[in-house]
Design an enzyme around this catalytic site. Structure first.
Site, short mmCIF file in Angstrom:
data_model
loop_
_atom_site.label_atom_id
_atom_site.label_comp_id
_atom_site.label_asym_id
_atom_site.label_seq_id
_atom_site.Cartn_x
_atom_site.Cartn_y
_atom_site.Cartn_z
N TYR A 1 33.46 65.49 77.78
CA TYR A 1 33.20 64.27 77.02
C TYR A 1 31.77 64.21 76.48
CZ TYR A 1 37.75 62.29 78.08
OH TYR A 1 39.09 62.06 78.15
N ASP B 1 52.54 62.69 86.70
CA ASP B 1 51.63 61.93 85.84
C ASP B 1 51.03 62.88 84.81
OD1 ASP B 1 49.53 60.53 84.72
OD2 ASP B 1 48.49 60.16 86.60
N ARG B 2 51.55 62.85 83.61
CA ARG B 2 51.26 63.73 82.47
C ARG B 2 51.89 65.09 82.66
NH1 ARG B 2 45.87 62.84 80.16
NH2 ARG B 2 46.98 61.26 78.96
N THR C 1 49.36 54.21 87.05
CA THR C 1 49.87 52.99 87.67
C THR C 1 51.39 53.00 87.72
OG1 THR C 1 47.96 51.68 86.97
CG2 THR C 1 49.98 50.47 87.47
N GLU D 1 34.63 58.12 80.14
CA GLU D 1 35.59 57.75 79.10
C GLU D 1 35.00 56.81 78.05
OE1 GLU D 1 39.86 58.01 81.49
OE2 GLU D 1 38.93 56.06 81.16
N GLU E 1 47.86 63.63 87.90
CA GLU E 1 47.04 64.51 87.08
C GLU E 1 45.71 64.78 87.77
OE1 GLU E 1 45.61 64.80 82.43
OE2 GLU E 1 45.79 62.84 83.35
N GLY F 1 51.91 59.58 78.06
CA GLY F 1 51.27 58.55 77.26
C GLY F 1 49.78 58.79 77.12
N GLY G 1 48.40 53.53 81.21
CA GLY G 1 48.95 53.09 82.49
C GLY G 1 49.86 54.10 83.17
N LYS G 2 49.74 55.38 82.82
CA LYS G 2 50.60 56.41 83.41
C LYS G 2 50.49 56.46 84.94
CE LYS G 2 48.85 59.90 81.44
NZ LYS G 2 47.77 59.07 80.86
#
Length: 207
Positions: free
Chosen positions: A43, A78-79, A15, A145, A31, A7, A12-13
């Site tokens: 970034y 996670d990912r 979590t 972010e 991740e 996602g 919320g991945k």
């Protein structure tokens, strides 16, 4: 068994990965964001650091995927390796942040890796709208972010939907905007019921 949680940024991945592992007694594989040496640079100057960041993520996710394939445990990732390429790298290339030369080099490396790994046994995709993602990103307050643009998030969402529409493995789609699986037990139970049905069938007990 390998379960992937996929996602967009802020959906919320992490979590969901944590809560699933706590509930089922599974092992999480998170991740590697906190110690990625390129993330803050990325970034602040995406075109300059895209190739470095994406190759770092590719190496880490490939190593994780190989380790998972050799384990007897149920591991929740996670990912996943695939979304990192089909979504994030494809988006950076489409936006001009990765040159054709760098993208070609990257994809050659990725395709070589894919000859040795398989899709997860179950992929859980958290589908979220851009406004929901923005609210979540602002709430968790990670400094690096806060400069993410709406154009960037929208591009990622479009590529996620394209990737999911073409995905050939076992898939569970979760409506991220409508479920607060962190704070509402009934929402988390809705997800675990779906996971049980996918992994164990509607009438079989969990093993």
């Amino acid at each position: 068994m390998h379960i992937g949680v996929a996602g967009n940024i802020g959906c919320g991945k992490t979590t969901l990965t944590r809560k699933l592992c706590e509930y089922y007694g599974w092992t999480p594989r998170y991740e590697p964001v906190a110690y990625n040496p390129y993330l803050e640079d990325y970034y602040s100057d995406i075109p300059r650091w895209s190739f470095n960041l994406e190759v770092y993520f590719l190496a880490q996710r490939f190593k994780d995927t190989l380790d998972i394939s050799k384990s007897d445990e149920v591991i929740v990732q996670d990912r996943t390796l695939m979304e990192g390429v089909r979504v994030f790298v494809a988006n950076n290339h489409a936006m001009g942040n990765l040159s054709d030369r760098d993208f070609g080099t990257y994809m050659t490396l990725f395709e070589s890796m894919m000859s040795t790994v398989q899709n997860p046994d179950l992929l859980i995709y958290i589908r979220s709208s851009v406004p929901h993602l923005v609210a979540q990103i602002q709430q968790r307050g990670r400094g690096y972010e806060q400069s993410i643009s709406l154009e960037y998030l929208s591009g990622l969402n479009e590529l996620y939907e394209k990737w999911i529409s073409e995905y050939s493995g076992k898939l569970l789609v979760i409506p991220g905007d409508n479920l607060d699986f962190q704070k509402k037990p009934e929402d988390f139970a809705f997800i675990t019921d779906k996971v049980d049905a996918e992994l164990y069938g509607l009438f079989n007990e969990k093993q």
